[in-house]
Design an enzyme around this catalytic site. Structure first.
Site, PDB file in Angstrom:
ATOM      1  N   HIS A   1     -40.599 -46.621  10.275  1.00  0.00           N
ATOM      2  CA  HIS A   1     -39.963 -47.956   9.801  1.00  0.00           C
ATOM      3  C   HIS A   1     -39.161 -48.348  10.570  1.00  0.00           C
ATOM      4  O   HIS A   1     -38.653 -47.961  11.554  1.00  0.00           O
ATOM      5  CB  HIS A   1     -39.310 -47.376   8.310  1.00  0.00           C
ATOM      6  CG  HIS A   1     -40.195 -47.025   7.217  1.00  0.00           C
ATOM      7  ND1 HIS A   1     -39.993 -45.917   6.362  1.00  0.00           N
ATOM      8  CD2 HIS A   1     -41.132 -47.755   6.599  1.00  0.00           C
ATOM      9  CE1 HIS A   1     -40.684 -45.768   5.617  1.00  0.00           C
ATOM     10  NE2 HIS A   1     -41.469 -46.887   5.635  1.00  0.00           N
TER      11      HIS A   1
ATOM     12  N   CYS B   1     -32.065 -43.943   3.894  1.00  0.00           N
ATOM     13  CA  CYS B   1     -33.422 -43.665   3.185  1.00  0.00           C
ATOM     14  C   CYS B   1     -33.217 -43.319   1.644  1.00  0.00           C
ATOM     15  O   CYS B   1     -34.158 -43.510   0.940  1.00  0.00           O
ATOM     16  CB  CYS B   1     -34.365 -42.605   4.016  1.00  0.00           C
ATOM     17  SG  CYS B   1     -34.916 -43.268   5.564  1.00  0.00           S
TER      18      CYS B   1
END
Length: 235
Positions: free
Chosen positions: A144, A229
């Site tokens: 990501h 996250c």
């Protein structure tokens, strides 16, 4: 895992690290809401991937990993208990929250294996209407965007540039001396959370005048996770 070798996760230690993470958010004034545990979906601990919050609007994503889309109902239910306005990304778009970095009034979105062009377009349409500018950032060799780039409280981006095809898209930025240091989380205007695995980055952030809190999240880093996250923040 996608871009690193698989390593065995110590579940008990992971639970302890998660509890320490939640306690740290509480300590710095965040009100935390837990999404119900999903025992059959171990990646659901990475709540950030399912929702992007821009002001008063929560945008439910559509994960680029089909196996993770079953996480969405739990996040949707948790959001229903808030006052946030909810919008959703629809097929064929895919958009992971881990690819979306908010820095001031700019939304950077990673063009990754998890977020496609349709997802970027869908996010751009929503964000522009909300008064944000949107910049797409191609990434390589990383899961990501927020694996390799995050922002300090003043909006300065700190980045691991080998994974960015065009780091100049950020304008001014600071190079993280460690890959795991590229993922930092502002806890307030003066305090930044840095992984315990990135001591050189912690030293750099301290030189910039911030207080630094280090936290061991090694079990989640084995799964390509970082300090952002484990939560989706509404500012």
């Amino acid at each position: 895992v996608t871009f690193q070798e698989r390593a065995e996760v110590d579940r008990d230690r992971a639970n302890e690290q998660w509890e320490s993470y939640v306690a740290l958010l509480d300590e710095h004034g965040w009100e935390t809401r837990e999404v119900p545990a999903a025992e059959t979906m171990p990646d659901s601990v990475f709540t950030e991937d399912q929702v992007i919050v821009l002001g008063e609007v929560a945008i439910l994503g559509r994960s680029g990993a089909a196996s993770r889309r079953a996480e969405l109902p739990g996040v949707r239910a948790a959001l229903a208990e808030t006052e946030l306005v909810t919008m959703e990304i629809e097929a064929p778009a895919t958009l992971d929250g881990g690819d979306v970095l908010l820095a001031g009034d700019t939304v950077y979105v990673g063009a990754s294996t998890r977020t496609n062009a349709e997802g970027i377009r869908a996010l751009r349409e929503i964000a522009l209407d909300l008064g944000y500018r949107v910049v797409a950032v191609p990434i390589r060799g990383a899961l990501h965007l927020k694996t390799v780039a995050t922002a300090l409280p003043d909006g300065t981006v700190i980045a691991w540039t080998p994974a960015l095809e065009q780091p100049s898209l950020f304008g001014g930025y600071i190079e993280a001396p460690e890959l795991l240091g590229a993922s930092v989380l502002p806890l307030d205007s003066e305090t930044v959370l840095v992984s315990a695995a990135a001591p050189a980055t912690a030293k750099l952030v301290k030189r910039l005048g911030y207080s630094v809190v280090s936290l061991d999240i090694s079990e989640f880093e084995k799964l390509e996770g970082g300090v952002t996250c484990l939560s989706a923040r509404a500012y």
